[in-house]
Write a protein that holds these residues in place. Structure first.
Motif, mmCIF file in Angstrom:
data_model
loop_
_atom_site.group_PDB
_atom_site.id
_atom_site.type_symbol
_atom_site.label_atom_id
_atom_site.label_comp_id
_atom_site.label_asym_id
_atom_site.label_seq_id
_atom_site.Cartn_x
_atom_site.Cartn_y
_atom_site.Cartn_z
ATOM 1 N N ASN A 94 0.795 11.439 28.689
ATOM 2 C CA ASN A 94 2.001 12.214 28.385
ATOM 3 C C ASN A 94 2.769 11.541 27.262
ATOM 4 O O ASN A 94 2.753 10.321 27.113
ATOM 5 N N LYS B 202 0.183 22.891 32.333
ATOM 6 C CA LYS B 202 0.668 21.748 31.552
ATOM 7 C C LYS B 202 1.621 22.252 30.476
ATOM 8 O O LYS B 202 1.562 23.399 30.070
ATOM 9 N N LYS B 203 2.481 21.343 30.013
ATOM 10 C CA LYS B 203 3.454 21.671 28.973
ATOM 11 C C LYS B 203 3.082 20.944 27.682
ATOM 12 O O LYS B 203 2.490 19.872 27.726
ATOM 13 N N SER B 204 3.454 21.553 26.563
ATOM 14 C CA SER B 204 3.189 20.944 25.265
ATOM 15 C C SER B 204 4.264 21.352 24.274
ATOM 16 O O SER B 204 4.773 22.475 24.315
ATOM 17 N N MET C 73 8.733 16.277 27.976
ATOM 18 C CA MET C 73 7.502 15.526 28.195
ATOM 19 C C MET C 73 6.310 16.427 27.891
ATOM 20 O O MET C 73 6.059 17.402 28.600
ATOM 21 N N SER C 74 5.585 16.096 26.817
ATOM 22 C CA SER C 74 4.396 16.854 26.432
ATOM 23 C C SER C 74 3.195 16.305 27.193
ATOM 24 O O SER C 74 2.962 15.100 27.198
ATOM 25 N N GLU C 75 2.427 17.194 27.831
ATOM 26 C CA GLU C 75 1.334 16.782 28.721
ATOM 27 C C GLU C 75 -0.057 17.068 28.154
ATOM 28 O O GLU C 75 -1.054 16.696 28.766
ATOM 29 N N CYS C 76 -0.128 17.744 27.029
ATOM 30 C CA CYS C 76 -1.409 18.027 26.390
ATOM 31 C C CYS C 76 -1.167 18.244 24.911
ATOM 32 O O CYS C 76 -0.024 18.387 24.474
ATOM 33 N N GLN D 13 6.651 11.580 25.353
ATOM 34 C CA GLN D 13 8.043 12.016 25.326
ATOM 35 C C GLN D 13 8.390 12.466 23.918
ATOM 36 O O GLN D 13 8.232 11.715 22.951
#
Length: 110
Positions: free
Chosen positions: A73, A45-47, A80-83, A75
């Motif tokens: 998610n 995941k991305k953050s 796009m932050s997922e966590c 924006q």
């Protein structure tokens, strides 16, 4: 301070992950990094994290962190932050919450 029920608290999915890449995020309104985090069986995941005052990119690579992985998610600029990576806030400084010992990625915090 508002109180919550235990049933509400257990809905928050807190997990251990390892940061596998760190990139600058010049488009962010406040100084931040784009993190890519390995959560084991949950995947990658991305953050976006505003942690630039206390951490440089090299220090973050391969560091284990605690994150909320079941928020929707979000924006942030063109990212796009997922966590949500967790840290203690002291003014503009954010100190990451990290396990004391190496833990399997994706481990549940309870």
């Amino acid at each position: 301070m508002d109180t919550i029920t235990f049933e509400n608290f257990i809905k928050v999915d807190l997990r251990i992950g390892t940061i596998i890449s760190v990139d600058d995020f010049p488009e962010a309104r406040n100084p931040a990094y784009q993190l890519t985090i390995d959560f084991g069986d949950l995947g990658v995941k991305k953050s976006s994290a505003q942690i630039t005052t206390l951490y440089n990119k090299e220090d973050l690579l391969n560091r284990q962190i605690v994150a909320v992985v079941n928020f929707p998610n979000k924006q942030i600029a063109n990212f796009m932050s997922e966590c949500l990576v967790l840290g203690a806030v002291n003014g503009k400084d954010v100190t990451l919450l990290c396990p004391e010992n190496k833990i399997k990625n994706g481990s549940v915090i309870s």
